[in-house]
Scaffold this active site. Structure first.
Site, mmCIF file in Angstrom:
data_model
loop_
_atom_site.group_PDB
_atom_site.id
_atom_site.type_symbol
_atom_site.label_atom_id
_atom_site.label_comp_id
_atom_site.label_asym_id
_atom_site.label_seq_id
_atom_site.Cartn_x
_atom_site.Cartn_y
_atom_site.Cartn_z
ATOM 1 N N HIS A 106 -59.889 69.189 64.883
ATOM 2 C CA HIS A 106 -61.153 68.768 64.282
ATOM 3 C C HIS A 106 -62.060 69.960 64.000
ATOM 4 C CE1 HIS A 106 -61.860 69.177 68.550
ATOM 5 N NE2 HIS A 106 -63.157 69.039 68.394
ATOM 6 N N HIS A 129 -62.500 65.145 79.755
ATOM 7 C CA HIS A 129 -63.531 65.958 79.127
ATOM 8 C C HIS A 129 -64.942 65.459 79.430
ATOM 9 C CE1 HIS A 129 -65.391 68.525 76.145
ATOM 10 N NE2 HIS A 129 -65.810 67.497 75.429
ATOM 11 N N TYR A 160 -70.644 71.698 63.326
ATOM 12 C CA TYR A 160 -69.342 72.324 63.527
ATOM 13 C C TYR A 160 -69.094 73.451 62.529
ATOM 14 C CZ TYR A 160 -67.473 69.228 67.126
ATOM 15 O OH TYR A 160 -67.230 68.586 68.307
ATOM 16 N N ASP A 177 -70.067 70.236 76.204
ATOM 17 C CA ASP A 177 -69.424 70.291 74.889
ATOM 18 C C ASP A 177 -70.362 70.988 73.893
ATOM 19 O OD1 ASP A 177 -66.982 68.930 73.333
ATOM 20 O OD2 ASP A 177 -68.766 68.542 72.131
#
Length: 293
Positions: free
Chosen positions: A153, A273, A213, A108
């Site tokens: 998100h 995931h 992010y 991730d």
């Protein structure tokens, strides 16, 4: 209750930049393998894989900058949490522990850091394993139309500072739990004690997680685009394991990855995931096979 990666793991505070130290767990002996966690987790997600690898390798598991028990510097600009900065952290950790060269695996967000480390530091990264991601530039390209709602998100945390942070902080447990619960095919893969540890760590790191992010919607794209324009690729052997969500979203993940990794082995896995917790045997096997290449 204090959770550790493995009973025999030792913990270090490793300086990586001015005023920034990372929390790093180390176990085993032999050639170095660095394992980078994803969102919304900490280094503890590697506990099963680390237990297997530590029989033959020195396993190094940091909490990446801004997560877990590592330092969380204020976001001065997007460089603070760019993947370039976070990749430099990883190289600094390995060197501080005596390893100029190392294999690198990431899941991730950690996989995005690993990709950038491989592009920026090919002299240090010998092998690269990426779990369930696309490179940043391709990720944004494939998210189109209504199908992009699966990555809602990403768009929330890309907003200017001061907008997403209070919204997420107000419902932190609900926000972070939605990913832990919604992205797994095997609810028992993340026992309650680890789930609570991830939620607590994430709730205490909202500004730095958002900054991570936010960088991926800005400076990280620019860095990827510059590499694409220059024809820069990952020189080392690369293994990518993904869920088969490329087909669902209408793109060829293998083809996208091949443009970045000429020495690519790409496969899909019947898993949610959180592969390192749902199917650690497959992840460990893939990493061991990669290091034979």
């Amino acid at each position: 209750m204090t959770l550790t990666l493995l009973p025999e793991a030792t913990y270090h505070r490793v300086p990586v930049a001015a005023g920034v130290e990372l929390n790093v767990a180390v176990a085993g002996s032999g050639p170095a393998v660095v394992l980078l966690h994803g969102f919304p987790q900490t280094h503890l997600m590697w506990r099963h894989v680390a237990a297997d690898l530590a029989t033959d390798y020195t396993v190094i598991c940091p909490d990446v900058r801004g997560y877990g028990d590592s330092d969380k510097p204020a976001e001065a600009n997007q460089e603070t949490y760019s993947k370039r900065t976070m990749a430099a952290d990883v190289v600094a950790v390995a060197k501080a522990l005596g390893h100029d060269r190392f294999a690198l695996a990431g899941h991730d967000r950690g996989a995005l850091v690993a990709i950038r480390a491989g592009l920026d530091h090919p002299e240090a990264v010998t092998h690269l394993l990426a779990l369930d991601v696309l490179p940043t530039l391709d990720m944004w390209d494939v998210l189109k139309g209504a199908d992009a709602k699966v990555a809602w998100h990403l768009y929330l945390m890309a907003q200017p500072a001061g907008v997403p942070e209070p919204m997420i902080q107000a419902t932190a447990d609900t926000f972070f739990a939605s990913f832990l619960d919604g992205w797994t095919n095997s609810p028992d893969a993340i026992p309650a004690v680890y789930r609570e540890a991830y939620l607590e760590a994430s709730a205490g790191a909202v500004p730095s997680i958002v900054a991570d992010y936010r960088a991926s919607a800005g400076i990280d794209v620019a860095h990827d685009q510059a590499d694409r324009n220059a024809g820069t690729t990952l020189a080392m052997p690369v293994t990518v394991i993904q869920q088969d969500w490329g087909a669902a979203l209408g793109y060829d993940a293998r083809a996208l990855w091949s443009a970045w990794a000429p020495r690519l082995h790409h496969t899909t896995l019947n898993s949610g995931h959180f592969m390192a917790e749902e199917n650690p045997a497959a992840v460990s096997h893939a990493l061991r096979e990669l290091m034979k290449r």
